[in-house]
Design a protein around this motif. Sequence first.
Motif, short mmCIF file in Angstrom:
data_model
loop_
_atom_site.label_atom_id
_atom_site.label_comp_id
_atom_site.label_asym_id
_atom_site.label_seq_id
_atom_site.Cartn_x
_atom_site.Cartn_y
_atom_site.Cartn_z
N GLU A 74 0.86 -1.19 0.00
CA GLU A 74 0.00 0.00 0.00
C GLU A 74 0.89 1.24 0.00
O GLU A 74 1.68 1.43 0.93
CB GLU A 74 -0.90 0.01 1.23
N ILE A 75 0.78 2.06 -1.04
CA ILE A 75 1.61 3.26 -1.17
C ILE A 75 0.73 4.48 -0.93
O ILE A 75 -0.26 4.71 -1.64
CB ILE A 75 2.26 3.33 -2.57
N ASP A 76 1.09 5.29 0.07
CA ASP A 76 0.25 6.42 0.46
C ASP A 76 0.06 7.44 -0.67
O ASP A 76 -1.03 7.94 -0.88
CB ASP A 76 0.83 7.09 1.70
N ALA A 77 1.13 7.73 -1.40
CA ALA A 77 1.04 8.73 -2.47
C ALA A 77 0.16 8.26 -3.63
O ALA A 77 -0.29 9.07 -4.45
CB ALA A 77 2.44 9.06 -3.00
N LEU A 78 -0.12 6.96 -3.69
CA LEU A 78 -0.97 6.40 -4.75
C LEU A 78 -2.33 5.97 -4.18
O LEU A 78 -3.01 5.11 -4.73
CB LEU A 78 -0.28 5.20 -5.42
N ASN A 79 -2.70 6.60 -3.05
CA ASN A 79 -4.00 6.30 -2.41
C ASN A 79 -4.19 4.82 -2.09
O ASN A 79 -5.28 4.27 -2.23
CB ASN A 79 -5.16 6.79 -3.30
N GLY A 80 -3.09 4.18 -1.66
CA GLY A 80 -3.19 2.78 -1.25
C GLY A 80 -2.91 1.77 -2.33
O GLY A 80 -2.91 0.56 -2.07
N GLU A 81 -2.69 2.26 -3.57
CA GLU A 81 -2.34 1.29 -4.63
C GLU A 81 -0.94 0.72 -4.34
O GLU A 81 -0.16 1.36 -3.65
CB GLU A 81 -2.31 2.00 -6.00
N PRO A 82 -0.65 -0.47 -4.88
CA PRO A 82 -1.51 -1.37 -5.65
C PRO A 82 -2.48 -2.20 -4.82
O PRO A 82 -3.39 -2.81 -5.37
CB PRO A 82 -0.51 -2.25 -6.39
N GLY A 83 -2.28 -2.26 -3.51
CA GLY A 83 -3.24 -2.95 -2.64
C GLY A 83 -3.50 -4.39 -3.04
O GLY A 83 -2.57 -5.15 -3.29
N VAL A 84 -4.80 -4.77 -3.11
CA VAL A 84 -5.14 -6.17 -3.42
C VAL A 84 -4.74 -6.56 -4.84
O VAL A 84 -4.74 -7.73 -5.19
CB VAL A 84 -6.65 -6.46 -3.23
N TYR A 85 -4.37 -5.56 -5.65
CA TYR A 85 -3.95 -5.86 -7.03
C TYR A 85 -2.43 -5.93 -7.16
O TYR A 85 -1.89 -5.90 -8.27
CB TYR A 85 -4.51 -4.81 -7.99
N SER A 86 -1.72 -6.03 -6.02
CA SER A 86 -0.26 -5.99 -6.02
C SER A 86 0.38 -6.99 -6.98
O SER A 86 1.32 -6.66 -7.70
CB SER A 86 0.28 -6.23 -4.61
N ALA A 87 -0.11 -8.22 -7.00
CA ALA A 87 0.52 -9.27 -7.83
C ALA A 87 0.32 -9.03 -9.31
O ALA A 87 1.14 -9.42 -10.14
CB ALA A 87 -0.02 -10.65 -7.44
N ARG A 88 -0.80 -8.38 -9.66
CA ARG A 88 -1.11 -8.19 -11.09
C ARG A 88 -1.25 -6.70 -11.44
O ARG A 88 -2.01 -6.33 -12.31
CB ARG A 88 -2.37 -8.97 -11.45
N TYR A 89 -0.49 -5.88 -10.74
CA TYR A 89 -0.57 -4.43 -10.91
C TYR A 89 -0.28 -4.00 -12.35
O TYR A 89 -0.93 -3.13 -12.91
CB TYR A 89 0.41 -3.75 -9.95
N ALA A 90 0.70 -4.66 -12.97
CA ALA A 90 1.09 -4.29 -14.34
C ALA A 90 0.45 -5.20 -15.39
O ALA A 90 0.78 -5.12 -16.57
CB ALA A 90 2.61 -4.31 -14.48
N SER A 95 4.01 -10.20 -13.32
CA SER A 95 5.46 -10.03 -13.42
C SER A 95 5.98 -9.10 -12.34
O SER A 95 5.60 -7.92 -12.30
CB SER A 95 5.82 -9.47 -14.81
N ASP A 96 6.85 -9.61 -11.46
CA ASP A 96 7.42 -8.77 -10.40
C ASP A 96 8.14 -7.56 -10.99
O ASP A 96 8.00 -6.43 -10.50
CB ASP A 96 8.42 -9.58 -9.55
#
Length: 201
Positions: A74-90, A95-96
């Motif tokens: 959870e990144i504060d500057a991105l309003n909590g993104e990637p959050g639950v979508y961390s594994a498939r953010y891209a 891909s890590d």
Amino acid sequence: MKKIVIATQNKGKAKDFETMLAPLGYKVLTLLDVAQDMDVEETGVTFEENAILKAEAVSKALGIPVISDDSGLEIDALNGEPGVYSARYAGAAKSDSANIDKVLEKLNSVPDSERTARFRCVLAISAPGQQTETFSGSCEGAILHERRGDNGFGYDPIFYVPAQEKAMAELEPHEKASISHRGNALRKLSESMPAWLNEEK
């Protein structure tokens, strides 16, 4: 030695669990060992929902106790993104490297003082005929401007841990286990391990 199944096909997560559960007398198995083709769709909107979903689905399918982990950044500057979508953010390929690139690109102009973030983990433990229980943990840090270290997986190379003055990926497995979000959640689980789990052989 008692066996416990972790509802994941992620070898990095499996390694984390082995580091922490082996001393407690558990042999860690993953879906790669017991149900390679099983993939539970994560339709929850919170870490807790996804963890429960996976634990209960795998436990029901296999008829055994299962620990499931849903975790992310959870990144504060991105309003909590990637959050639950961390594994498939891209993207769906999970891909890590691509996920890290996307984070670094989005934070390109964000100053150090605003790059605060945390890893969060929710563990759900489920067994047939038993009430599912959850345990959560977190680890506060900040996002680096470039990758550092060769250990770990996921976002570890860009997650700076102030207390250690290192990136998560620069820590040895036992060092990571002592401060990580997963380590903190697992310690809570081991402190109040459900009685029924200790009865499992």
